[in-house]
Design a protein around this motif. Structure first.
Motif, PDB file in Angstrom:
ATOM      1  N   ARG A 148       8.452 -34.801  57.039  1.00  0.00           N
ATOM      2  CA  ARG A 148       8.488 -35.132  55.610  1.00  0.00           C
ATOM      3  C   ARG A 148       7.418 -36.122  55.174  1.00  0.00           C
ATOM      4  NH1 ARG A 148      14.699 -34.890  56.089  1.00  0.00           N
ATOM      5  NH2 ARG A 148      14.970 -32.649  55.882  1.00  0.00           N
ATOM      6  N   PRO A 149       7.138 -37.196  55.930  1.00  0.00           N
ATOM      7  CA  PRO A 149       6.062 -38.094  55.481  1.00  0.00           C
ATOM      8  C   PRO A 149       4.720 -37.381  55.391  1.00  0.00           C
ATOM      9  CG  PRO A 149       7.314 -39.113  57.263  1.00  0.00           C
ATOM     10  CD  PRO A 149       7.801 -37.707  57.127  1.00  0.00           C
ATOM     11  N   PHE A 150       4.449 -36.482  56.338  1.00  0.00           N
ATOM     12  CA  PHE A 150       3.195 -35.728  56.313  1.00  0.00           C
ATOM     13  C   PHE A 150       3.138 -34.803  55.094  1.00  0.00           C
ATOM     14  CE2 PHE A 150       3.770 -36.874  60.755  1.00  0.00           C
ATOM     15  CZ  PHE A 150       2.522 -37.382  61.083  1.00  0.00           C
ATOM     16  N   GLU A 151       4.263 -34.129  54.798  1.00  0.00           N
ATOM     17  CA  GLU A 151       4.302 -33.239  53.635  1.00  0.00           C
ATOM     18  C   GLU A 151       4.067 -34.024  52.346  1.00  0.00           C
ATOM     19  OE1 GLU A 151       4.371 -29.961  53.653  1.00  0.00           O
ATOM     20  OE2 GLU A 151       4.439 -29.988  55.839  1.00  0.00           O
ATOM     21  N   ARG A 152       4.668 -35.196  52.219  1.00  0.00           N
ATOM     22  CA  ARG A 152       4.458 -36.021  51.020  1.00  0.00           C
ATOM     23  C   ARG A 152       3.017 -36.504  50.937  1.00  0.00           C
ATOM     24  NH1 ARG A 152       9.890 -38.030  52.360  1.00  0.00           N
ATOM     25  NH2 ARG A 152       8.932 -39.716  53.522  1.00  0.00           N
ATOM     26  N   LEU A 153       2.431 -36.869  52.069  1.00  0.00           N
ATOM     27  CA  LEU A 153       1.037 -37.299  52.110  1.00  0.00           C
ATOM     28  C   LEU A 153       0.111 -36.161  51.693  1.00  0.00           C
ATOM     29  CD1 LEU A 153      -0.792 -39.763  53.316  1.00  0.00           C
ATOM     30  CD2 LEU A 153      -1.187 -38.102  55.126  1.00  0.00           C
ATOM     31  N   PHE A 154       0.356 -34.970  52.222  1.00  0.00           N
ATOM     32  CA  PHE A 154      -0.479 -33.811  51.886  1.00  0.00           C
ATOM     33  C   PHE A 154      -0.352 -33.447  50.413  1.00  0.00           C
ATOM     34  CE2 PHE A 154       0.146 -32.250  56.525  1.00  0.00           C
ATOM     35  CZ  PHE A 154      -0.668 -33.276  56.984  1.00  0.00           C
ATOM     36  N   ARG A 155       0.865 -33.565  49.844  1.00  0.00           N
ATOM     37  CA  ARG A 155       1.048 -33.274  48.413  1.00  0.00           C
ATOM     38  C   ARG A 155       0.258 -34.251  47.554  1.00  0.00           C
ATOM     39  NH1 ARG A 155       6.498 -32.046  49.669  1.00  0.00           N
ATOM     40  NH2 ARG A 155       7.116 -34.152  49.118  1.00  0.00           N
ATOM     41  N   LEU A 156       0.248 -35.524  47.936  1.00  0.00           N
ATOM     42  CA  LEU A 156      -0.517 -36.529  47.196  1.00  0.00           C
ATOM     43  C   LEU A 156      -2.009 -36.217  47.286  1.00  0.00           C
ATOM     44  CD1 LEU A 156      -0.727 -39.162  45.589  1.00  0.00           C
ATOM     45  CD2 LEU A 156      -0.672 -40.396  47.769  1.00  0.00           C
ATOM     46  N   GLN A 157      -2.489 -35.876  48.468  1.00  0.00           N
ATOM     47  CA  GLN A 157      -3.901 -35.530  48.626  1.00  0.00           C
ATOM     48  C   GLN A 157      -4.259 -34.301  47.790  1.00  0.00           C
ATOM     49  OE1 GLN A 157      -3.798 -35.251  52.910  1.00  0.00           O
ATOM     50  NE2 GLN A 157      -4.934 -37.184  53.138  1.00  0.00           N
ATOM     51  N   LYS A 158      -3.382 -33.308  47.786  1.00  0.00           N
ATOM     52  CA  LYS A 158      -3.635 -32.100  47.005  1.00  0.00           C
ATOM     53  C   LYS A 158      -3.655 -32.423  45.515  1.00  0.00           C
ATOM     54  CE  LYS A 158      -1.932 -27.414  46.307  1.00  0.00           C
ATOM     55  NZ  LYS A 158      -0.884 -26.457  46.637  1.00  0.00           N
ATOM     56  N   LYS A 159      -2.728 -33.259  45.076  1.00  0.00           N
ATOM     57  CA  LYS A 159      -2.649 -33.652  43.662  1.00  0.00           C
ATOM     58  C   LYS A 159      -3.949 -34.293  43.197  1.00  0.00           C
ATOM     59  CE  LYS A 159       0.017 -36.750  40.675  1.00  0.00           C
ATOM     60  NZ  LYS A 159       1.172 -37.659  40.623  1.00  0.00           N
ATOM     61  N   LEU A 160      -4.591 -35.079  44.082  1.00  0.00           N
ATOM     62  CA  LEU A 160      -5.825 -35.767  43.719  1.00  0.00           C
ATOM     63  C   LEU A 160      -7.079 -34.962  44.062  1.00  0.00           C
ATOM     64  CD1 LEU A 160      -4.878 -39.410  44.734  1.00  0.00           C
ATOM     65  CD2 LEU A 160      -4.720 -38.327  42.499  1.00  0.00           C
ATOM     66  N   GLY A 161      -6.892 -33.722  44.544  1.00  0.00           N
ATOM     67  CA  GLY A 161      -8.031 -32.864  44.833  1.00  0.00           C
ATOM     68  C   GLY A 161      -8.783 -33.253  46.085  1.00  0.00           C
ATOM     69  N   CYS A 162      -8.131 -33.913  47.015  1.00  0.00           N
ATOM     70  CA  CYS A 162      -8.767 -34.365  48.261  1.00  0.00           C
ATOM     71  C   CYS A 162      -8.469 -33.380  49.389  1.00  0.00           C
ATOM     72  CB  CYS A 162      -8.240 -35.743  48.654  1.00  0.00           C
ATOM     73  SG  CYS A 162      -8.527 -37.008  47.422  1.00  0.00           S
ATOM     74  N   ASN A 163      -9.221 -33.501  50.476  1.00  0.00           N
ATOM     75  CA  ASN A 163      -8.915 -32.732  51.681  1.00  0.00           C
ATOM     76  C   ASN A 163      -7.564 -33.183  52.205  1.00  0.00           C
ATOM     77  OD1 ASN A 163     -11.368 -31.373  51.612  1.00  0.00           O
ATOM     78  ND2 ASN A 163     -12.382 -32.931  52.843  1.00  0.00           N
ATOM     79  N   GLN A 164      -6.800 -32.217  52.707  1.00  0.00           N
ATOM     80  CA  GLN A 164      -5.471 -32.545  53.208  1.00  0.00           C
ATOM     81  C   GLN A 164      -5.514 -32.756  54.710  1.00  0.00           C
ATOM     82  OE1 GLN A 164      -2.495 -29.774  51.829  1.00  0.00           O
ATOM     83  NE2 GLN A 164      -3.553 -29.519  49.895  1.00  0.00           N
ATOM     84  N   GLY A 165      -4.825 -33.756  55.165  1.00  0.00           N
ATOM     85  CA  GLY A 165      -4.728 -34.038  56.582  1.00  0.00           C
ATOM     86  C   GLY A 165      -4.455 -35.510  56.793  1.00  0.00           C
ATOM     87  N   TRP A 166      -3.774 -35.797  57.909  1.00  0.00           N
ATOM     88  CA  TRP A 166      -3.475 -37.188  58.205  1.00  0.00           C
ATOM     89  C   TRP A 166      -4.777 -37.918  58.470  1.00  0.00           C
ATOM     90  CZ3 TRP A 166      -2.173 -39.848  63.247  1.00  0.00           C
ATOM     91  CH2 TRP A 166      -1.686 -41.130  63.008  1.00  0.00           C
ATOM     92  N   GLU A 167      -4.942 -39.041  57.858  1.00  0.00           N
ATOM     93  CA  GLU A 167      -6.134 -39.880  57.925  1.00  0.00           C
ATOM     94  C   GLU A 167      -7.371 -39.193  57.357  1.00  0.00           C
ATOM     95  OE1 GLU A 167      -6.453 -41.495  61.884  1.00  0.00           O
ATOM     96  OE2 GLU A 167      -4.885 -42.952  61.433  1.00  0.00           O
TER      97      GLU A 167
END
Length: 191
Positions: free
Chosen positions: A130-149
């Motif tokens: 779940r923390p990774f999914e929330r992190l990836f959603r935030l990155q997607k929302k801001l138009g960034c590459n998705q992935g931890w770090e």
């Protein structure tokens, strides 16, 4: 539920495929990845009070295993406090009011999510993911590459204070992800 065929009664009403007091018929088609994945014909029989129903006709299987299916789904309505009628389908197996029916791959009849024991995607995520999914959603929302770090960058036109709020959330999620990675490494190291 992702690959399941779905009948949404509210959508049928919005698009004119079903109407109280009328007898309408037509067909529903589904696609998956741009390719046809299923179709049925239906009759929305709502011109006789107390006998409202959907008659679904479709074929399942192929070759010698081909089966022609005719399924009846009863309809009912409730009267919301704000007026009007809200229509429901009665699940043929659980006998509960539902707005949507599903036919999963390998299934033989349309039924409710509960009857098929279908879960939502968020219900299938493991707690550690779940923390990774929330992190990836935030990155997607801001138009960034998705992935931890993978980092975060301020989109053009976003206020600095808005980005600072997102960055703070990103840092919190990044820390949660680090905790999960360390726990996973500890489990692997303990073997």
């Amino acid at each position: 539920m992702d690959a399941s065929l779905r009948i949404d009664l509210a959508w049928m009403f919005r698009t004119g495929r079903a109407k109280a007091g009328a007898h309408l018929f037509g067909s529903l088609h589904w696609t998956c990845g741009g390719e046809p994945s299923g179709s049925i014909t239906y009759s929305a029989i709502m011109d006789t009070p107390g006998e409202e129903r959907l008659e679904l006709t479709y074929t399942r299987g192929s070759g010698d295993d081909r089966e022609h299916v005719r399924q009846t789904v009863r309809l009912c309505f409730t009267r919301p406090q704000y007026g009007g009628k809200r229509w429901w389908m009665i699940c043929p197996y659980r006998h509960i009011r539902v707005g949507k029916l599903y036919l999963p791959p390998g299934g033989d009849r349309f039924a409710s999510r509960e009857a098929w024991r279908l879960g939502y995607l968020c219900q299938r995520d493991a707690a550690r993911d779940r923390p990774f999914e929330r992190l990836f959603r935030l990155q997607k929302k801001l138009g960034c590459n998705q992935g931890w770090e993978a980092g975060l960058r301020r989109p053009k036109g976003m206020w600095n204070r808005t980005f600072e709020r997102h960055l703070e959330r990103y840092m919190d999620l990044d820390a949660e992800c680090a905790v999960e990675v360390m726990a996973m490494m500890g489990r692997f190291g303990g073997r």
